[in-house]
Design an enzyme around this catalytic site. Structure first.
Site, PDB file in Angstrom:
ATOM      1  N   ASP A  71      -0.845  -1.195   7.239  1.00  0.00           N
ATOM      2  CA  ASP A  71      -1.749  -2.475   6.974  1.00  0.00           C
ATOM      3  C   ASP A  71      -0.663  -3.891   6.298  1.00  0.00           C
ATOM      4  O   ASP A  71      -0.333  -4.990   5.576  1.00  0.00           O
ATOM      5  CB  ASP A  71      -2.190  -2.739   5.414  1.00  0.00           C
ATOM      6  CG  ASP A  71      -2.170  -1.861   4.186  1.00  0.00           C
ATOM      7  OD1 ASP A  71      -0.351  -1.162   4.336  1.00  0.00           O
ATOM      8  OD2 ASP A  71      -2.531  -1.698   4.091  1.00  0.00           O
ATOM      9  N   ASP A  95       1.589  -7.600   4.521  1.00  0.00           N
ATOM     10  CA  ASP A  95       0.612  -7.978   3.358  1.00  0.00           C
ATOM     11  C   ASP A  95       1.461  -7.446   2.107  1.00  0.00           C
ATOM     12  O   ASP A  95       2.110  -8.528   1.579  1.00  0.00           O
ATOM     13  CB  ASP A  95      -0.152  -6.055   3.288  1.00  0.00           C
ATOM     14  CG  ASP A  95      -1.019  -5.985   3.263  1.00  0.00           C
ATOM     15  OD1 ASP A  95      -1.950  -7.506   1.935  1.00  0.00           O
ATOM     16  OD2 ASP A  95      -1.397  -5.589   1.708  1.00  0.00           O
ATOM     17  N   ARG A 151       1.836 -11.434  -8.072  1.00  0.00           N
ATOM     18  CA  ARG A 151       1.697 -10.001  -7.364  1.00  0.00           C
ATOM     19  C   ARG A 151       2.848  -9.330  -8.230  1.00  0.00           C
ATOM     20  O   ARG A 151       3.840  -8.536  -7.834  1.00  0.00           O
ATOM     21  CB  ARG A 151       1.173  -9.395  -5.994  1.00  0.00           C
ATOM     22  CG  ARG A 151      -0.398  -9.597  -5.939  1.00  0.00           C
ATOM     23  CD  ARG A 151      -0.552  -9.182  -5.099  1.00  0.00           C
ATOM     24  NE  ARG A 151      -1.883  -9.378  -4.385  1.00  0.00           N
ATOM     25  CZ  ARG A 151      -3.247  -8.616  -3.821  1.00  0.00           C
ATOM     26  NH1 ARG A 151      -2.290  -7.637  -3.241  1.00  0.00           N
ATOM     27  NH2 ARG A 151      -4.419  -8.882  -3.733  1.00  0.00           N
TER      28      ARG A 151
END
Length: 261
Positions: A71, A95, A151
């Protein structure tokens, strides 16, 4: 020295990638995967440019089944224990720069330089993966720099010591969480840009979040919730005695691969 991977680089148990004394760059579509292993160290490398190649990846040895599509993470840690990522530089991935998921535990992410990516670091697989309640992770002495949007980390379940990091003008938020994580933010140095709030939550199960001896500049602020900072609820989220936050700009100036003579 530059490596262009033709498939995911799978790391087996009791292995170390050590880039000290050399400039090691992993540049290309594929990233590094630490899956179903234990006791791995990744040190002193630069990972950049990971994408989402089409199709599936199959391991080079028959004992592992074909796994899901890659991913685009720079370093992906899945179902692994006792993993240390130290003094790396990670940027420009499709990602996340660093993801830790699926029952991984005893994770240390230290002295790294993260930049130029929307998603920086995920801790915890999904709301349905309740086994991540066991996760204990330390995020320390990292520099979250230019173009790092969110994040840093983003936590699900688990216990997280976010300690002695430097945050420079995050784009959306710095520390996020859902599924009732326990987050002990201590001795960090936050400099806000346009976005001022350090924290972000996604559901009503707020968990335990506290800020201890952090420095907030340019209007930055942290919203605590759950148990107070002196509660035993944070015991599993405390990994070492933090340094004073005013020392962090100098200390994190050495984040990323070491520059040896």
């Amino acid at each position: 020295m530059t490596f262009v991977l033709k498939e995911e680089l799978l790391i087996s148990s009791y292995k170390t990638i050590d880039g000290r004394g050399a400039q090691i760059l992993f540049n290309g579509s594929w990233g590094i995967v630490v899956e179903s292993v234990t006791h791995v160290i990744i040190h002193g490398i630069h990972v950049t440019g990971c994408q989402r190649p089409p199709g599936y990846f199959s391991a080079n040895y028959s004992s592992m089944p074909k796994r899901s599509k890659f991913d685009g993470d720079g370093i992906k840690i899945v179902e692994s224990q006792h993993i240390w990522v130290d003094h790396c530089r990670i940027s420009y991935c499709a990602d996340g720069l660093l993801d830790v998921t699926v029952s991984s535990n005893y994770i240390s992410v230290t002295n790294n330089y993260f930049e130029h990516n929307r998603k920086v670091m995920l801790m915890g697989h999904s709301p349905s993966w309740v086994a991540d309640k066991q996760m204990q992770a330390t995020v320390a002495f990292n520099y979250f720099g230019e173009g790092a949007m969110e994040r840093m980390p983003r936590c699900r379940y688990g216990n997280f010591h976010v300690v002695n990091n430097y945050y420079w003008e995050w784009g959306v938020y710095a520390i996020g969480g859902s599924s009732a994580p326990t987050i002990y933010s201590e001795g960090n140095y936050f400099i806000a840009g346009d976005a001022k709030e350090v924290t972000r939550r996604w559901d009503n199960s707020t968990g335990n979040w506290c800020s201890v001896n952090d420095i907030f500049l340019n209007g930055a602020y942290f919203i605590s919730s759950g148990e107070p900072k002196n509660s035993t609820a944070y015991d599993l989220a405390k990994s070492f005695k933090a340094l004073a936050a005013h020392r962090i700009p100098k200390i994190t100036s050495q984040s990323g691969p070491l520059k040896l003579p």
